[in-house]
Design a protein around this motif. Structure first.
Motif, PDB file in Angstrom:
ATOM      1  N   ASP A 171      -2.264 -35.320 -12.165  1.00 50.70           N
ATOM      2  CA  ASP A 171      -1.079 -34.930 -11.395  1.00 50.70           C
ATOM      3  C   ASP A 171       0.126 -35.674 -11.956  1.00 50.70           C
ATOM      4  O   ASP A 171       0.011 -36.421 -12.936  1.00 50.70           O
ATOM      5  N   GLU A 172       1.290 -35.496 -11.340  1.00 56.27           N
ATOM      6  CA  GLU A 172       2.517 -36.117 -11.859  1.00 56.27           C
ATOM      7  C   GLU A 172       2.485 -37.642 -11.785  1.00 56.27           C
ATOM      8  O   GLU A 172       3.224 -38.307 -12.486  1.00 56.27           O
ATOM      9  N   TYR A 232       1.355 -29.126  -4.852  1.00 54.70           N
ATOM     10  CA  TYR A 232       1.218 -28.553  -6.184  1.00 54.70           C
ATOM     11  C   TYR A 232       0.943 -27.057  -6.083  1.00 54.70           C
ATOM     12  O   TYR A 232       0.330 -26.588  -5.122  1.00 54.70           O
ATOM     13  N   GLN A 264      -1.585 -22.790 -12.197  1.00 58.13           N
ATOM     14  CA  GLN A 264      -0.694 -23.261 -13.255  1.00 58.13           C
ATOM     15  C   GLN A 264      -1.343 -22.967 -14.601  1.00 58.13           C
ATOM     16  O   GLN A 264      -2.550 -22.770 -14.694  1.00 58.13           O
ATOM     17  N   GLY A 271       1.366 -26.908 -18.154  1.00 59.39           N
ATOM     18  CA  GLY A 271       1.840 -27.224 -16.815  1.00 59.39           C
ATOM     19  C   GLY A 271       2.854 -26.225 -16.299  1.00 59.39           C
ATOM     20  O   GLY A 271       3.671 -26.555 -15.457  1.00 59.39           O
ATOM     21  N   HIS A 331      -0.858 -31.540 -17.329  1.00 60.50           N
ATOM     22  CA  HIS A 331      -0.138 -32.285 -16.287  1.00 60.50           C
ATOM     23  C   HIS A 331       0.325 -31.301 -15.218  1.00 60.50           C
ATOM     24  O   HIS A 331       1.233 -30.504 -15.455  1.00 60.50           O
ATOM     25  N   LYS A 358       2.199 -29.793 -12.053  1.00 59.64           N
ATOM     26  CA  LYS A 358       3.566 -29.979 -11.567  1.00 59.64           C
ATOM     27  C   LYS A 358       3.668 -29.620 -10.097  1.00 59.64           C
ATOM     28  O   LYS A 358       3.068 -28.658  -9.639  1.00 59.64           O
ATOM     29  N   ARG A 359       4.468 -30.386  -9.373  1.00 61.89           N
ATOM     30  CA  ARG A 359       4.735 -30.070  -7.975  1.00 61.89           C
ATOM     31  C   ARG A 359       5.694 -28.908  -7.887  1.00 61.89           C
ATOM     32  O   ARG A 359       6.568 -28.736  -8.737  1.00 61.89           O
ATOM     33  N   GLN A 360       5.556 -28.112  -6.836  1.00 61.39           N
ATOM     34  CA  GLN A 360       6.481 -27.015  -6.602  1.00 61.39           C
ATOM     35  C   GLN A 360       7.829 -27.575  -6.146  1.00 61.39           C
ATOM     36  O   GLN A 360       7.873 -28.595  -5.468  1.00 61.39           O
ATOM     37  N   GLN A 361       8.873 -26.911  -6.510  1.00 65.62           N
ATOM     38  CA  GLN A 361      10.209 -27.322  -6.099  1.00 65.62           C
ATOM     39  C   GLN A 361      10.534 -26.726  -4.722  1.00 65.62           C
ATOM     40  O   GLN A 361      10.085 -25.626  -4.413  1.00 65.62           O
TER      41      GLN A 361
END
Length: 186
Positions: free
Chosen positions: A86-87, A148, A152, A156, A180, A182-185
């Motif tokens: 994860d990030e 997340y 994906q 990423g 890696h 990525k979290r959603q914005q």
């Protein structure tokens, strides 16, 4: 072995006739013998760990011959391997990893789907040579932070076009790939 011409010992060979299947195993010289009675063989398939399975249709029968020698060629499998984090750099366990091929502008599943282990490591085996997009998806087992995205693409991206094509040649092992998440914005 399609690449080296060397024999493949220990391959399972199945000859399919309606309604039966006859099975044999190749010896240390790669030779096998299958006795078929009744209907003519329709297909023959060979498999062995470390090689892509091969199926061969049998269209031609030699007239007046009690046996028909065949030369089957098996291609060593290609492998893509790596790890998912994860990030924050923590491993992502139990995520589904699936290779896809682009055909006629659409992604189609290809090869074997696998799961990442408790260290986030994955290994996709049984692939033929080609270019693959890797899709990582949550499963009901995944211990992935819900912030997340559910799906994906390597390395990423959230859409297939954001992903990178992973090229493999026959018998090649590509890795380690570092995925890696990525979290959603928003």
């Amino acid at each position: 072995n399609r690449l080296t011409g060397e024999p493949v010992p220990g391959a399972t060979v199945n000859v399919y006739t309606s309604p039966k299947t006859a099975t044999s195993t190749s010896d240390s010289s790669g030779h096998f013998q299958v006795t078929v009675s009744g209907n003519l063989p329709e297909n023959i398939a060979a498999s062995r760990p470390g090689y892509c399975p091969g199926a061969y249709p049998l269209y031609i029968r030699r007239q007046g011959s009690a046996s028909s020698p065949l030369r089957l060629q098996m291609t060593p499998e290609s492998v893509i391997w790596g790890a998912i984090t994860d990030e924050d750099g923590f491993p992502v366990a139990d995520a589904s990893v699936q290779p896809f091929l682009m055909r006629a502008g659409r992604l189609e599943p290809a090869g074997n789907q696998t799961q990442s282990n408790d260290l986030g490591e994955f290994r996709v085996a049984g692939l033929e040579a080609g270019g693959y997009y890797l899709r990582v998806a949550l499963t009901w087992l995944t211990r992935w932070d819900p912030r997340y995205a559910f799906v994906q693409y390597y390395p990423g991206g959230l859409r297939p076009g954001d992903g990178s094509l992973v090229e493999v040649r026959a018998g090649e092992k590509v890795g380690p790939l570092e995925f890696h998440a990525k979290r959603q914005q928003g």
